[in-house]
Design an enzyme around this catalytic site. Structure first.
Site: not given
Ligand code: NI
Length: 184
Positions: A44, A49, A95, A141
Protein backbone atom coordinates in the site's frame (compact mmCIF):
# COMPACT_ATOMS: atom_id res chain seq x y z
CA UNK A 1 8.60 7.56 -12.42
CA UNK A 2 9.72 6.36 -9.03
CA UNK A 3 9.29 8.92 -6.28
CA UNK A 4 11.46 8.97 -3.15
CA UNK A 5 9.40 7.79 -0.20
CA UNK A 6 9.21 10.34 2.59
CA UNK A 7 10.68 9.01 5.84
CA UNK A 8 9.38 9.20 9.40
CA UNK A 9 9.73 12.68 10.87
CA UNK A 10 8.64 14.62 7.79
CA UNK A 11 5.74 16.96 8.71
CA UNK A 12 3.79 15.90 5.58
CA UNK A 13 3.16 12.53 7.25
CA UNK A 14 1.47 14.21 10.22
CA UNK A 15 -0.77 16.47 8.18
CA UNK A 16 -4.42 15.78 7.37
CA UNK A 17 -4.51 15.66 3.57
CA UNK A 18 -7.00 17.60 1.45
CA UNK A 19 -9.47 16.20 -1.08
CA UNK A 20 -8.26 15.51 -4.60
CA UNK A 21 -9.67 18.05 -7.03
CA UNK A 22 -11.35 16.57 -10.09
CA UNK A 23 -9.31 18.84 -12.36
CA UNK A 24 -6.05 17.37 -11.07
CA UNK A 25 -4.16 15.04 -13.41
CA UNK A 26 -4.21 11.90 -11.31
CA UNK A 27 -3.57 9.33 -14.03
CA UNK A 28 0.20 9.87 -14.10
CA UNK A 29 0.32 10.26 -10.33
CA UNK A 30 -1.44 6.92 -9.81
CA UNK A 31 0.85 5.11 -12.29
CA UNK A 32 3.87 6.61 -10.55
CA UNK A 33 2.55 5.60 -7.15
CA UNK A 34 2.13 1.97 -8.24
CA UNK A 35 5.63 2.00 -9.73
CA UNK A 36 7.01 3.49 -6.49
CA UNK A 37 5.13 0.98 -4.33
CA UNK A 38 6.18 -2.09 -6.32
CA UNK A 39 9.77 -0.85 -6.42
CA UNK A 40 9.73 -0.81 -2.61
CA UNK A 41 7.87 -4.17 -2.39
CA UNK A 42 4.98 -2.50 -0.59
CA UNK A 43 1.32 -3.53 -0.41
CA UNK A 44 0.00 0.00 0.00
CA UNK A 45 1.09 3.58 -0.55
CA UNK A 46 -0.57 6.90 0.29
CA UNK A 47 0.09 10.18 -1.53
CA UNK A 48 1.54 11.93 1.57
CA UNK A 49 4.30 9.29 1.52
CA UNK A 50 5.56 10.79 -1.73
CA UNK A 51 5.15 14.29 -0.34
CA UNK A 52 1.72 15.04 -1.80
CA UNK A 53 -0.82 15.96 0.85
CA UNK A 54 -3.96 14.78 -0.96
CA UNK A 55 -6.51 12.12 -0.05
CA UNK A 56 -5.39 9.37 -2.36
CA UNK A 57 -3.96 5.94 -1.68
CA UNK A 58 -3.37 2.75 -3.59
CA UNK A 59 -3.01 -0.86 -2.57
CA UNK A 60 -2.24 -4.28 -3.91
CA UNK A 61 -3.14 -6.91 -1.36
CA UNK A 62 -2.09 -9.74 -3.65
CA UNK A 63 1.51 -9.90 -2.51
CA UNK A 64 2.79 -13.38 -1.70
CA UNK A 65 4.11 -12.39 1.73
CA UNK A 66 0.63 -11.75 3.09
CA UNK A 67 -1.35 -14.75 4.23
CA UNK A 68 -5.08 -15.04 3.90
CA UNK A 69 -5.10 -12.61 1.02
CA UNK A 70 -7.38 -11.78 -1.84
CA UNK A 71 -5.47 -10.59 -4.91
CA UNK A 72 -6.51 -7.04 -5.04
CA UNK A 73 -5.26 -3.89 -6.72
CA UNK A 74 -7.23 -0.76 -6.06
CA UNK A 75 -7.14 3.04 -6.00
CA UNK A 76 -8.94 5.04 -3.30
CA UNK A 77 -9.64 8.72 -3.96
CA UNK A 78 -11.24 11.01 -1.37
CA UNK A 79 -12.02 8.02 0.85
CA UNK A 80 -14.28 8.17 3.85
CA UNK A 81 -14.57 5.28 6.30
CA UNK A 82 -18.26 4.85 7.12
CA UNK A 83 -17.81 2.30 9.87
CA UNK A 84 -15.32 -0.03 11.48
CA UNK A 85 -16.71 -2.90 13.53
CA UNK A 86 -16.02 -6.26 15.11
CA UNK A 87 -13.62 -7.34 17.80
CA UNK A 88 -10.19 -5.72 17.56
CA UNK A 89 -7.40 -8.03 16.46
CA UNK A 90 -3.63 -7.70 16.49
CA UNK A 91 -1.63 -7.68 13.27
CA UNK A 92 2.03 -6.81 12.79
CA UNK A 93 2.17 -3.66 10.65
CA UNK A 94 5.05 -2.03 8.86
CA UNK A 95 5.30 1.09 6.75
CA UNK A 96 7.48 2.08 3.78
CA UNK A 97 8.10 5.42 5.55
CA UNK A 98 9.38 3.57 8.65
CA UNK A 99 11.68 0.85 7.30
CA UNK A 100 12.48 -2.20 9.43
CA UNK A 101 10.04 -1.32 12.19
CA UNK A 102 7.20 -3.79 12.63
CA UNK A 103 4.77 -3.73 15.53
CA UNK A 104 1.44 -5.26 16.45
CA UNK A 105 -1.45 -2.85 16.02
CA UNK A 106 -5.03 -3.48 17.19
CA UNK A 107 -7.79 -2.66 14.72
CA UNK A 108 -11.35 -3.72 14.04
CA UNK A 109 -11.69 -6.38 11.32
CA UNK A 110 -14.66 -5.12 9.29
CA UNK A 111 -14.92 -1.78 7.54
CA UNK A 112 -17.17 0.03 5.13
CA UNK A 113 -15.59 2.75 3.02
CA UNK A 114 -16.83 5.23 0.46
CA UNK A 115 -14.37 6.36 -2.23
CA UNK A 116 -13.86 7.18 -5.88
CA UNK A 117 -11.79 4.99 -8.19
CA UNK A 118 -9.31 6.21 -10.82
CA UNK A 119 -12.22 6.86 -13.24
CA UNK A 120 -14.06 8.95 -10.64
CA UNK A 121 -16.67 6.25 -10.20
CA UNK A 122 -18.07 6.28 -6.67
CA UNK A 123 -17.98 3.10 -4.59
CA UNK A 124 -19.23 2.04 -1.20
CA UNK A 125 -17.63 -1.28 -0.28
CA UNK A 126 -17.07 -3.50 2.73
CA UNK A 127 -13.75 -5.17 3.42
CA UNK A 128 -12.40 -7.45 6.10
CA UNK A 129 -9.29 -9.20 7.35
CA UNK A 130 -5.91 -8.23 5.88
CA UNK A 131 -7.49 -6.21 3.06
CA UNK A 132 -9.33 -4.06 5.60
CA UNK A 133 -6.10 -3.79 7.57
CA UNK A 134 -4.14 -2.39 4.62
CA UNK A 135 -6.94 0.07 3.86
CA UNK A 136 -7.10 1.22 7.50
CA UNK A 137 -3.32 1.76 7.54
CA UNK A 138 -3.34 3.74 4.28
CA UNK A 139 -6.46 5.67 5.29
CA UNK A 140 -4.61 6.72 8.42
CA UNK A 141 -1.86 8.19 6.22
CA UNK A 142 -4.29 10.64 4.59
CA UNK A 143 -5.50 11.52 8.10
CA UNK A 144 -1.93 12.26 9.21
CA UNK A 145 -1.70 9.19 11.45
CA UNK A 146 1.15 6.65 11.54
CA UNK A 147 0.90 3.15 13.00
CA UNK A 148 3.55 4.09 15.55
CA UNK A 149 1.05 6.59 16.98
CA UNK A 150 -0.91 3.62 18.36
CA UNK A 151 1.96 2.11 20.33
CA UNK A 152 2.09 2.17 24.10
CA UNK A 153 4.25 4.86 25.74
CA UNK A 154 6.75 2.15 26.66
CA UNK A 155 7.02 0.79 23.12
CA UNK A 156 7.37 4.35 21.83
CA UNK A 157 10.20 4.98 24.26
CA UNK A 158 11.95 1.79 23.17
CA UNK A 159 11.65 2.77 19.51
CA UNK A 160 12.62 6.41 19.92
CA UNK A 161 16.25 5.99 18.91
CA UNK A 162 15.46 3.92 15.86
CA UNK A 163 12.79 6.36 14.68
CA UNK A 164 15.18 9.25 15.13
CA UNK A 165 17.81 7.38 13.09
CA UNK A 166 15.27 6.77 10.32
CA UNK A 167 14.45 10.47 10.14
CA UNK A 168 18.19 11.19 9.81
CA UNK A 169 18.71 8.59 7.09
CA UNK A 170 20.88 6.45 9.37
CA UNK A 171 19.38 3.27 8.02
CA UNK A 172 20.01 0.75 5.28
CA UNK A 173 17.13 0.68 2.85
CA UNK A 174 17.02 -0.64 -0.72
CA UNK A 175 14.58 1.87 -2.20
CA UNK A 176 14.76 5.61 -2.74
CA UNK A 177 13.83 7.70 0.33
CA UNK A 178 13.77 11.32 1.41
CA UNK A 179 14.93 11.90 4.98
CA UNK A 180 13.74 15.07 6.76
CA UNK A 181 16.63 15.29 9.22
CA UNK A 182 19.56 14.16 7.10
CA UNK A 183 22.65 16.27 7.64
CA UNK A 184 24.46 17.37 4.54
NI1 NI B 1 2.42 3.26 5.88
Amino acid sequence: MIYPIVAYGDPVLKKKAVDVDKSMDIETLIDDMFETMYNASGVGLAAPQIGKSVRLFIMDGGKPDIEDRTPFQRVFINPEIIFEEGEEWAFEEGCLSIPDVRQDVMRKPNIKIKYFDADWKEHEDEFDSVTARIIQHEYDHVEGILFTDYLSPMKKRLLKGRLSNISKGKIKVDYLMKFPNRKR
